[in-house]
Scaffold this motif. Structure first.
Motif, PDB file in Angstrom:
ATOM      1  N   PHE A 157      -5.978 -45.284   4.337  1.00 29.65           N
ATOM      2  CA  PHE A 157      -6.785 -45.076   3.142  1.00 29.65           C
ATOM      3  C   PHE A 157      -6.391 -43.782   2.431  1.00 29.65           C
ATOM      4  O   PHE A 157      -6.201 -43.758   1.216  1.00 29.65           O
ATOM      5  CB  PHE A 157      -8.272 -45.043   3.499  1.00 29.65           C
ATOM      6  N   LEU A 158      -6.223 -42.704   3.204  1.00 28.15           N
ATOM      7  CA  LEU A 158      -5.829 -41.426   2.602  1.00 28.15           C
ATOM      8  C   LEU A 158      -4.424 -41.502   1.992  1.00 28.15           C
ATOM      9  O   LEU A 158      -4.188 -40.958   0.906  1.00 28.15           O
ATOM     10  CB  LEU A 158      -5.888 -40.304   3.643  1.00 28.15           C
ATOM     11  N   TYR A 169      -4.677 -43.286  -1.269  1.00 28.31           N
ATOM     12  CA  TYR A 169      -5.270 -42.410  -2.276  1.00 28.31           C
ATOM     13  C   TYR A 169      -4.279 -41.342  -2.747  1.00 28.31           C
ATOM     14  O   TYR A 169      -4.183 -41.059  -3.947  1.00 28.31           O
ATOM     15  CB  TYR A 169      -6.545 -41.768  -1.717  1.00 28.31           C
ATOM     16  N   ILE A 225      -1.896 -42.887  -5.138  1.00 27.57           N
ATOM     17  CA  ILE A 225      -2.525 -43.046  -6.453  1.00 27.57           C
ATOM     18  C   ILE A 225      -2.505 -41.724  -7.210  1.00 27.57           C
ATOM     19  O   ILE A 225      -2.155 -41.671  -8.388  1.00 27.57           O
ATOM     20  CB  ILE A 225      -3.973 -43.571  -6.299  1.00 27.57           C
ATOM     21  N   ILE A 226      -2.877 -40.635  -6.532  1.00 28.79           N
ATOM     22  CA  ILE A 226      -2.891 -39.319  -7.165  1.00 28.79           C
ATOM     23  C   ILE A 226      -1.495 -38.928  -7.649  1.00 28.79           C
ATOM     24  O   ILE A 226      -1.319 -38.488  -8.791  1.00 28.79           O
ATOM     25  CB  ILE A 226      -3.464 -38.246  -6.212  1.00 28.79           C
TER      26      ILE A 226
END
Length: 128
Positions: free
Chosen positions: A110-111, A114, A117-118
């Protein structure tokens, strides 16, 4: 070389099956829950557990075992491989490692998603 070719063929078939199956489920169910992916992951986990147990008792040529477990099911869902590896840690009495594998893979996945995405937003938009 035959094992690698078997994996490649199984992988191609598994990836196509995942795409078709997930798409079929998504097109025939009115839900925002990723039901197709969920069913693929659960069925892949079932199949890899079933075949793993069968292959533990019955001798199967490496090409066939690799075609089915690594290629077909592995490409159908990598989740099933993750589950099998976690199971093997528990089976080998590596309880802590089994739990850490599950915990780190879920939270880390999950991290990582993310962070991807960032980074993409920063590169494309110059901002978060």
């Amino acid at each position: 070389m035959q094992v690698i070719i078997s994996i490649a063929i199984g992988g191609a078939i598994g990836a196509i099956l995942r795409f078709l199956f997930s798409r079929y489920i998504a097109n025939n169910n009115a839900t925002t829950f990723p039901l197709g992916t969920y069913i693929v992951n659960m069925s892949g986990s079932f199949l890899i557990g079933f075949l793993y147990t069968i292959f533990d008792k019955i001798t199967v040529r490496p090409e066939i075992r690799s075609f089915l477990l690594i290629g077909l099911i592995g490409a159908f869902t990598t989740f099933s491989t993750f589950i099998l590896e976690s199971f093997n840690l528990f089976k080998d009495n590596e309880i802590l490692l089994g739990f850490l594998n599950i915990l780190f893979s879920q939270i880390g996945g999950f991290l990582s998603l993310y962070l991807g995405i960032i980074l993409a937003r920063i590169l494309l938009l110059g901002k978060f």
